[in-house]
Each structure stands twice: as structure tokens, then as C-alpha cells.
Motif scaffolding. Sequence first.
Motif, short mmCIF file in Angstrom:
data_model
loop_
_atom_site.label_atom_id
_atom_site.label_comp_id
_atom_site.label_asym_id
_atom_site.label_seq_id
_atom_site.Cartn_x
_atom_site.Cartn_y
_atom_site.Cartn_z
N ILE A 188 0.81 -1.27 -0.03
CA ILE A 188 -0.06 -0.20 -0.12
C ILE A 188 0.88 1.12 0.07
N ASP A 189 1.86 1.13 0.87
CA ASP A 189 2.80 2.41 0.92
C ASP A 189 3.37 2.46 -0.53
N ASP A 190 3.95 1.46 -1.26
CA ASP A 190 4.54 1.65 -2.65
C ASP A 190 3.54 2.25 -3.52
N MET A 191 2.22 1.81 -3.40
CA MET A 191 1.29 1.90 -4.40
C MET A 191 0.95 3.75 -4.09
N ASN A 192 0.81 4.06 -2.87
CA ASN A 192 0.84 5.55 -2.71
C ASN A 192 1.95 6.54 -3.09
N ARG A 193 3.18 6.03 -2.99
CA ARG A 193 4.49 6.86 -3.36
C ARG A 193 4.40 6.75 -4.84
N PHE A 194 3.82 5.47 -5.49
CA PHE A 194 3.85 5.68 -7.20
C PHE A 194 2.85 6.51 -7.63
N ILE A 195 1.70 6.65 -6.82
CA ILE A 195 0.62 7.62 -7.54
C ILE A 195 1.34 8.92 -7.41
N HIS A 196 1.85 9.27 -6.08
CA HIS A 196 2.32 10.64 -5.76
C HIS A 196 3.41 10.99 -6.73
N ALA A 197 4.21 10.13 -7.29
CA ALA A 197 5.16 10.64 -8.02
C ALA A 197 5.10 10.53 -9.56
N SER A 198 3.70 10.04 -10.08
CA SER A 198 3.49 9.53 -11.53
C SER A 198 3.12 10.93 -12.18
N ASP A 199 3.60 11.12 -13.11
CA ASP A 199 3.18 12.31 -14.16
C ASP A 199 1.91 12.25 -14.81
N GLU A 200 1.69 10.80 -14.87
CA GLU A 200 0.24 10.29 -15.65
C GLU A 200 -1.19 10.61 -14.78
N LEU A 201 -0.70 10.84 -13.26
CA LEU A 201 -1.89 10.71 -12.43
C LEU A 201 -1.87 11.98 -11.51
N GLU A 202 -2.92 12.41 -11.11
CA GLU A 202 -2.97 13.59 -9.90
C GLU A 202 -4.00 13.04 -8.80
N ASN A 203 -3.65 13.29 -7.56
CA ASN A 203 -4.50 12.73 -6.57
C ASN A 203 -4.57 13.64 -5.40
N CYS A 204 -5.69 13.28 -4.64
CA CYS A 204 -6.01 14.03 -3.41
C CYS A 204 -6.40 12.70 -2.25
N PHE A 205 -5.55 12.80 -1.53
CA PHE A 205 -5.47 11.83 -0.35
C PHE A 205 -6.37 12.13 0.81
N LEU A 206 -7.28 11.74 1.19
CA LEU A 206 -8.23 12.06 2.15
C LEU A 206 -8.14 11.00 3.46
N THR A 207 -8.35 11.57 4.61
CA THR A 207 -8.19 10.95 5.82
C THR A 207 -9.51 10.43 6.40
N LEU A 208 -10.30 10.07 5.33
CA LEU A 208 -11.74 9.52 5.58
C LEU A 208 -11.77 7.93 5.85
N ARG A 209 -12.45 7.87 6.97
CA ARG A 209 -12.39 6.19 7.40
C ARG A 209 -10.96 5.83 7.30
N ASP A 210 -10.59 4.80 6.59
CA ASP A 210 -9.14 4.25 6.83
C ASP A 210 -8.26 4.75 5.51
N GLY A 211 -8.68 5.97 5.14
CA GLY A 211 -7.71 6.67 4.19
C GLY A 211 -8.33 6.32 2.79
N LEU A 212 -8.75 7.33 2.09
CA LEU A 212 -9.40 7.25 0.71
C LEU A 212 -8.60 8.07 -0.29
N ASN A 213 -7.77 7.35 -1.33
CA ASN A 213 -7.07 8.11 -2.29
C ASN A 213 -7.68 8.22 -3.29
N LEU A 214 -8.03 9.50 -3.76
CA LEU A 214 -8.67 9.80 -4.99
C LEU A 214 -7.79 10.03 -6.16
#
Length: 218
Positions: A188-214
Motif C-alpha cells: 500500500i505504501d509503494d502504491m501511494n508513493r507511485f501515485i504521488h510521483a506519477s506524471d500520468e496521475l493527480e490525486n487527493c489523499f483524504l483521511t476519510l475512514r481508513d484513508g481514501l486516495n482519490l
Amino acid sequence: MLRNHAMHDYLVDPEIERYCSAMTSDEPPLLQELVETTNREMAYPIKLSGKLIGRTLNMLTRISGARSILEIGMFTGYSALSMAEALPDDGRVLCCESNPRAISFAQGFFDRSPHGHKIEVRFGKALDTIAELEESFDIVFIDADKRNYFNYLKATLPLVNRGGLIIIDNALWQGQVLNPQDEKDQAIDDMNRFIHASDELENCFLTLRDGLNLVRKR
């Protein structure tokens, strides 16, 4: 260790959680019944997305104008019905699920819902199902085997339409992403870091419930 505590015990004050839930639009009575029956009859009812996540999924589906959704990990169908409710009548939710009892349980509620005809369930390992898909999707919702979270993301990225959403539940994994100790934590940590570093993706990481990565595919 954090692993031994419910996520709301240290991420969100329980009173705040209850207030937010109370001040959020109610889900339909059938979904409320699904929750009650899941708690009564199924093992690990904590797997349910719950009202706040369910109404978030419903809202995102509705405002995005999505017509096609891929769900990885259906459990008893709460999230699938929450999203199907917001789809047009010819919209579709394709669910990947490997638990036959959960599928049978969910289908009983799908059959009673005016939105159930929008949902199709594929039994089997999600990665095998994904490998066979040829269509594309406006939304992908990931909430299944945590060891494969990063694999699910990589496998579904080519299937997501440009401008489409990838919604990832349990992305904080009870806080274990802060100090990964095992395969699930690290995936899960690797996935989150990949998303953050990707030029193909943009995201908003919410502390909703157990974490919701949009995540939005550019």
C-alpha cells in the motif's frame, strides 16, 4: 501497535465520526438493511464500506458523469449498489469478487434493487478477470486483497479512460503505511508513493475512514 486498534480510535474522534455520518444524506432503506444483515450474518462485517464511503462513492459517480465502473472487491455489495444508484439506467458496474458466499448474499440485494440490473459480478481472482477485460472504465474502485493493491493499480491503469477516476479505500491501512512491517503494509505504501510521483496521475489523499486516495488519470 496501531495494527490492533480500529482506525477510528486514532484517526478520527468517534464523536466527530458519528456527527459526520448523521449530517450526511441517508442511504436508501435497502442499503441500511444490507448493512444490518451483513453485521448479523457475515464474518468480518468491518469490510463494509459504510455510509460515509458509500455516499462519497455515490457523489463522485454522480458528479463525474460516469457510465462504466470496475469494482475490485465487492464483499456484500454495499459499495456496488451505492455507485449503481448514481449511474444512468444503461450504466454498468462490473464487480470482481472471489468469495462465493458474499456473491450469493449480494445478489439477493441486487435482485431487490431498482439499480441491481446495472451490476455484473465476475467470480474469480481479480487480476485474472482484469487480464481478460477489453473495455475501458470511467471509475475504478479498489477495495480488495491489500497485498495486491499495487498490482491492481498497475493492471487497471490502462483500462481507465483519460480523466477517469481511481478510488482506493484503506489507503492508510490503519496507519501502517507510516512504518511498513509486512507485505500488505509495503504494497500500500509503494502504491501511494507511485501515485504521488506519477506524471500520468493527480490525486487527493483524504483521511476519510481508513484513508481514501482519490486519483485522476490525466
